[in-house]
Design an enzyme around this catalytic site. Sequence first.
Site, PDB file in Angstrom:
ATOM      1  N   SER A 131       0.860  -1.180   0.000  1.00  0.00           N
ATOM      2  CA  SER A 131       0.000   0.000   0.000  1.00  0.00           C
ATOM      3  C   SER A 131       0.895   1.227   0.000  1.00  0.00           C
ATOM      4  O   SER A 131       2.051   1.170   0.456  1.00  0.00           O
ATOM      5  CB  SER A 131      -0.887   0.006   1.252  1.00  0.00           C
ATOM      6  N   TYR A 144      -1.845  -0.629  10.711  1.00  0.00           N
ATOM      7  CA  TYR A 144      -1.796  -0.894   9.275  1.00  0.00           C
ATOM      8  C   TYR A 144      -0.527  -0.297   8.671  1.00  0.00           C
ATOM      9  O   TYR A 144       0.187  -0.952   7.901  1.00  0.00           O
ATOM     10  CB  TYR A 144      -3.040  -0.310   8.610  1.00  0.00           C
TER      11      TYR A 144
END
Length: 228
Positions: A131, A144
Site C-alpha cells: 500500500s 496498518y
Amino acid sequence: MLVSGANRGIGAAVVSELLANGYKVSMGARQPGSLVDAHGPEARNRHFAEFDAFRADTAERWVSAALDRFGRIDVLVNNAGSAERVSLHDDDEEALDRLWTVNAKAPLRLTRLCLPHLERSGRGRIINIASLSGKRVRNEFVGYNMTKFAMMGLTHTTRHVAWEKGVRATVICPSFVNTDMSAYTDRVKPEDMIQPEIIAQMVRTAIELPNNAAVAEMLVNCRLEDML
C-alpha cells in the site's frame, strides 16, 4: 504460481489476469469453497488450497500441494492482507498482533517456503501487494501503516538475498483500490479509485519483465500527491 487471498478483490483479479494469459495458478484462501464461487471448479490450470494466515500448517500444506500439482513454483503473489484499524492511541494488542500476523508474518512464511523453488527456476518472482501506506502516512492507523512498512522491508530483503539466484521481488503500493477494503472512505468515488484489474495487469508486468529489467517498487496513485 501461488496467489494468496485469491477469492476476492485484487487477488481474484490477479488470478483472472494470469489464467487469461495462459498461466497455471494455485490459489489460497481461508475458505477454499469461496474460490469455486470466484473462479469456477478446479481444472488443469487451476488449483485450490486452504490458506489461513493464522495457521502456519496451512501455508506448508499449500506449498506442498501446489508442487505436487504443478511440479514447480515460479511465482508467489503475497496478496492476502488485513486493514483492521488500530490507531496510535489504541491499546489493543490482540488486534495489533492480528495485523502483524496477516500483513507481515504470513507473507514472510510463504516467502521462506517458496524461495528454494523460486531460486531453482532461475527467474523466480515474488510480488508483494502492499500500500502507499507503506511509503507515507496520511492517517492515524498506526497498525496498518507499520505492517505495510514491514512488507516493504520484506520485499527489499528478499531482493538482496535472492538476487544472485535469479529471483526478483517487487512490491506494488496502490492508494485506494475499488475493493471492499476501501469501501469505508468517501474521499474518493469508487469509479475514481484504481480498479483491481489494473493492479492485476501490473502484477503480470512484474512477472514477465526479464531479470535485467527488474522493478523494485510500483507506486500507484489515483489522485495527485507528492511521492519521494
